[in-house]
Motif scaffolding. Sequence first.
Motif, mmCIF file in Angstrom:
data_model
loop_
_atom_site.group_PDB
_atom_site.id
_atom_site.type_symbol
_atom_site.label_atom_id
_atom_site.label_comp_id
_atom_site.label_asym_id
_atom_site.label_seq_id
_atom_site.Cartn_x
_atom_site.Cartn_y
_atom_site.Cartn_z
ATOM 1 N N ARG A 168 7.687 -18.055 10.730
ATOM 2 C CA ARG A 168 8.273 -18.028 9.386
ATOM 3 C C ARG A 168 8.476 -16.581 8.952
ATOM 4 N NH1 ARG A 168 3.422 -21.066 6.346
ATOM 5 N NH2 ARG A 168 3.505 -22.188 8.324
ATOM 6 N N MET A 169 9.482 -16.386 8.107
ATOM 7 C CA MET A 169 9.811 -15.055 7.620
ATOM 8 C C MET A 169 8.870 -14.657 6.494
ATOM 9 S SD MET A 169 12.394 -14.180 9.494
ATOM 10 C CE MET A 169 13.028 -12.777 8.596
ATOM 11 N N GLY A 170 8.845 -13.377 6.220
ATOM 12 C CA GLY A 170 8.082 -12.858 5.102
ATOM 13 C C GLY A 170 8.668 -11.536 4.642
ATOM 14 N N GLU A 171 8.334 -11.118 3.437
ATOM 15 C CA GLU A 171 8.848 -9.863 2.878
ATOM 16 C C GLU A 171 7.683 -8.993 2.457
ATOM 17 O OE1 GLU A 171 11.501 -8.259 -0.922
ATOM 18 O OE2 GLU A 171 11.671 -10.342 -0.279
ATOM 19 N N LEU A 225 -1.373 -21.010 8.310
ATOM 20 C CA LEU A 225 -1.626 -19.635 8.735
ATOM 21 C C LEU A 225 -3.122 -19.404 8.923
ATOM 22 C CD1 LEU A 225 0.854 -17.583 6.499
ATOM 23 C CD2 LEU A 225 1.208 -18.532 8.781
ATOM 24 N N GLN A 226 -3.466 -18.537 9.873
ATOM 25 C CA GLN A 226 -4.865 -18.251 10.175
ATOM 26 C C GLN A 226 -5.070 -16.752 10.318
ATOM 27 O OE1 GLN A 226 -4.782 -21.125 13.682
ATOM 28 N NE2 GLN A 226 -6.867 -21.496 12.916
ATOM 29 N N ILE A 227 -6.347 -16.335 10.148
ATOM 30 C CA ILE A 227 -6.698 -14.942 10.378
ATOM 31 C C ILE A 227 -6.425 -14.608 11.845
ATOM 32 C CG2 ILE A 227 -8.552 -13.231 10.312
ATOM 33 C CD1 ILE A 227 -7.671 -14.264 7.578
ATOM 34 N N GLY A 228 -5.763 -13.479 12.062
ATOM 35 C CA GLY A 228 -5.461 -13.056 13.420
ATOM 36 C C GLY A 228 -4.081 -13.442 13.903
ATOM 37 N N ASP A 229 -3.333 -14.217 13.117
ATOM 38 C CA ASP A 229 -1.975 -14.576 13.532
ATOM 39 C C ASP A 229 -1.116 -13.321 13.700
ATOM 40 O OD1 ASP A 229 -2.453 -17.262 13.618
ATOM 41 O OD2 ASP A 229 -1.577 -17.714 11.657
ATOM 42 N N GLU A 230 -0.215 -13.373 14.660
ATOM 43 C CA GLU A 230 0.653 -12.239 14.974
ATOM 44 C C GLU A 230 1.759 -12.101 13.932
ATOM 45 O OE1 GLU A 230 3.874 -12.026 18.311
ATOM 46 O OE2 GLU A 230 1.960 -11.440 19.232
ATOM 47 N N VAL A 231 2.024 -10.857 13.523
ATOM 48 C CA VAL A 231 3.091 -10.552 12.563
ATOM 49 C C VAL A 231 3.990 -9.480 13.170
ATOM 50 C CG1 VAL A 231 3.648 -9.759 10.240
ATOM 51 C CG2 VAL A 231 1.566 -11.109 10.626
ATOM 52 N N VAL A 232 5.265 -9.782 13.323
ATOM 53 C CA VAL A 232 6.222 -8.857 13.929
ATOM 54 C C VAL A 232 7.064 -8.209 12.833
ATOM 55 C CG1 VAL A 232 8.154 -8.614 15.531
ATOM 56 C CG2 VAL A 232 6.314 -10.246 16.032
ATOM 57 N N LEU A 233 7.135 -6.890 12.838
ATOM 58 C CA LEU A 233 7.954 -6.162 11.865
ATOM 59 C C LEU A 233 9.411 -6.200 12.303
ATOM 60 C CD1 LEU A 233 8.022 -4.318 9.337
ATOM 61 C CD2 LEU A 233 7.765 -2.376 10.902
ATOM 62 N N LEU A 234 10.269 -6.749 11.439
ATOM 63 C CA LEU A 234 11.693 -6.847 11.766
ATOM 64 C C LEU A 234 12.490 -5.655 11.271
ATOM 65 C CD1 LEU A 234 12.326 -10.636 11.035
ATOM 66 C CD2 LEU A 234 11.747 -9.545 13.208
ATOM 67 N N GLY A 235 11.980 -4.987 10.253
ATOM 68 C CA GLY A 235 12.647 -3.771 9.801
ATOM 69 C C GLY A 235 13.375 -3.924 8.493
ATOM 70 N N GLN A 272 8.579 -0.759 1.966
ATOM 71 C CA GLN A 272 8.728 -1.752 0.918
ATOM 72 C C GLN A 272 10.001 -2.560 1.131
ATOM 73 O OE1 GLN A 272 6.469 -2.167 -1.490
ATOM 74 N NE2 GLN A 272 7.499 -3.682 -2.742
ATOM 75 N N ALA A 273 9.896 -3.903 1.007
ATOM 76 C CA ALA A 273 11.009 -4.857 1.125
ATOM 77 C C ALA A 273 11.445 -5.113 2.566
ATOM 78 C CB ALA A 273 12.203 -4.438 0.281
ATOM 79 N N ASP A 274 10.741 -4.554 3.552
ATOM 80 C CA ASP A 274 11.030 -4.890 4.947
ATOM 81 C C ASP A 274 10.758 -6.368 5.200
ATOM 82 O OD1 ASP A 274 11.912 -2.475 5.799
ATOM 83 O OD2 ASP A 274 10.144 -1.937 6.977
ATOM 84 N N LEU A 275 11.417 -6.910 6.201
ATOM 85 C CA LEU A 275 11.168 -8.286 6.622
ATOM 86 C C LEU A 275 10.208 -8.312 7.801
ATOM 87 C CD1 LEU A 275 14.746 -9.872 6.478
ATOM 88 C CD2 LEU A 275 12.930 -10.017 4.764
ATOM 89 N N VAL A 276 9.382 -9.337 7.851
ATOM 90 C CA VAL A 276 8.486 -9.559 8.979
ATOM 91 C C VAL A 276 8.633 -11.012 9.424
ATOM 92 C CG1 VAL A 276 6.823 -7.841 8.163
ATOM 93 C CG2 VAL A 276 6.519 -10.245 7.535
ATOM 94 N N GLN A 277 8.134 -11.295 10.614
ATOM 95 C CA GLN A 277 8.100 -12.673 11.112
ATOM 96 C C GLN A 277 6.665 -13.004 11.490
ATOM 97 O OE1 GLN A 277 10.170 -13.837 14.866
ATOM 98 N NE2 GLN A 277 11.296 -15.244 13.534
ATOM 99 N N ILE A 278 6.141 -14.024 10.848
ATOM 100 C CA ILE A 278 4.759 -14.439 11.088
ATOM 101 C C ILE A 278 4.756 -15.544 12.135
ATOM 102 C CG2 ILE A 278 2.640 -15.299 10.012
ATOM 103 C CD1 ILE A 278 3.786 -14.341 7.318
ATOM 104 N N HIS A 279 3.917 -15.389 13.160
ATOM 105 C CA HIS A 279 3.829 -16.371 14.247
ATOM 106 C C HIS A 279 2.485 -17.088 14.172
ATOM 107 C CE1 HIS A 279 7.413 -15.035 16.601
ATOM 108 N NE2 HIS A 279 7.186 -13.925 15.925
#
Length: 441
Positions: A58-61, A81-91, A44-51
């Motif tokens: 763009r960032m996300g929470e 944004l589209q279905i299948g876009d990559e999301v990287v967990l930043l921590g 919960q409350a981790d940051l991610v980066q959506i590609h």
Amino acid sequence: MQNVGFEQVSAAVTSLQVVRHIGRVTHIRQGMVQVSGLAKIAAQADLVQIHPRSGDPRMGEVLGLSGGNISVLPDGDCAGLQIGDEVVLLGGTSIAPDDSWIGRVVDPLGQSLDGQPILHGTHARALKGEVPNPTARRPLGNRLETGMTVFNTFLPIVSGQRIGLFAGSGVGKSTLLAKLARGVHADVVVIALIGERGREVREFVERVLGEQGMKRAVVVAATSDQSPMMRRRCAWMAMSVAEHFRDLGRQVLFLADSVTRFAEAHREIALASGENGNLRGFPPSTTQQITSLCERAGPGVGQTGDITAVFSVLVAGSDMEEPVADILRGVLDGHVVLDRQIAERGRFPAIDVLRSVSRALPEAASDEENAFILEGRQLLGLYDRSEMMIQAGLYSAGSDALLDHAVEAWPKIDGFLAAPEVVNTRSSFERLAQCLEKGAK
């Protein structure tokens, strides 16, 4: 300096992610994004980066975890944004403030906003730091010099005190905050500009705060066009920076402008995650978010410094009973009310002394000073209650000696409150005594 620089570089290298955890967008609905593949790793409350496939990342929470998916609030809308876009967990949500941040303007992620490279510290700390043990905290400290007569006398500020600054728009709130940033005795000033208008950030830094004020200040800014995630994070980030300097034993002045925009950002996030709004549109968790932020400020423990805090509140139509103002009044050590009518007649700072309270009194002043404060308040209160009668010509001089004194003293006290010179506490009380003296000019 070379050793410090090496330690900072070493910490930056150590913090680099060797492995990247990647998920995929599965649903996009009502401003929220569902992501698969990260549910067992994300918190919960981790940051991610959506590609997105087109456009910038763009960032996300992370707002929620359910089964095999996580719910993410993007920084901005979901356009593109589209279905299948990559999301990287930043921590996790940790930051690493550094002494070199003094004189700088940073965003809620700790990145530079002034166009210059920025170094991060060697020790990461939680974005939402723990509140010190209340039984171990020191009592409020000594009275601080502010450079303004009203705070040196009627509304003293002491080390570790937390006060609220309640004002509508356009009555001099930002200017007063800048005067406090320049005038209050402190080692470091940390300023949170939450949801501020974009053009006013530079104006506040360069013109209102000025070069002299920036020499000991760290400004954390999130403009009004940014997502609620960034606006809410701005307050937490700034408080974490203040805690960094407090733990080094320094006296810190924390200024937040404004808690109302912090609460509004939290409301947007809470409603998006499914929480109901039943406190005049604010969700029940608003109270806990505001109080936990405020409690992080205050006196320190042991050899640490103190965080003296001023939280500004935007009160629409001067409604002091609206939820955010009502919550803050209950947890702070005083409140200062700016009045539009006082501002409209040209007296700045437009502080309504009768509606303002410093809970540092009477301990923050001597017996003689408390007597001057009490007499001044009594005369201002008497004049305020009789003002309409006086202006209508219904009062005859000589019929009430105390009211005669109030009529004589009121313009002198009003001018005293607007004194532009930088003065210390002793000379402020000397001037106040002259204003209260009968027959004095």
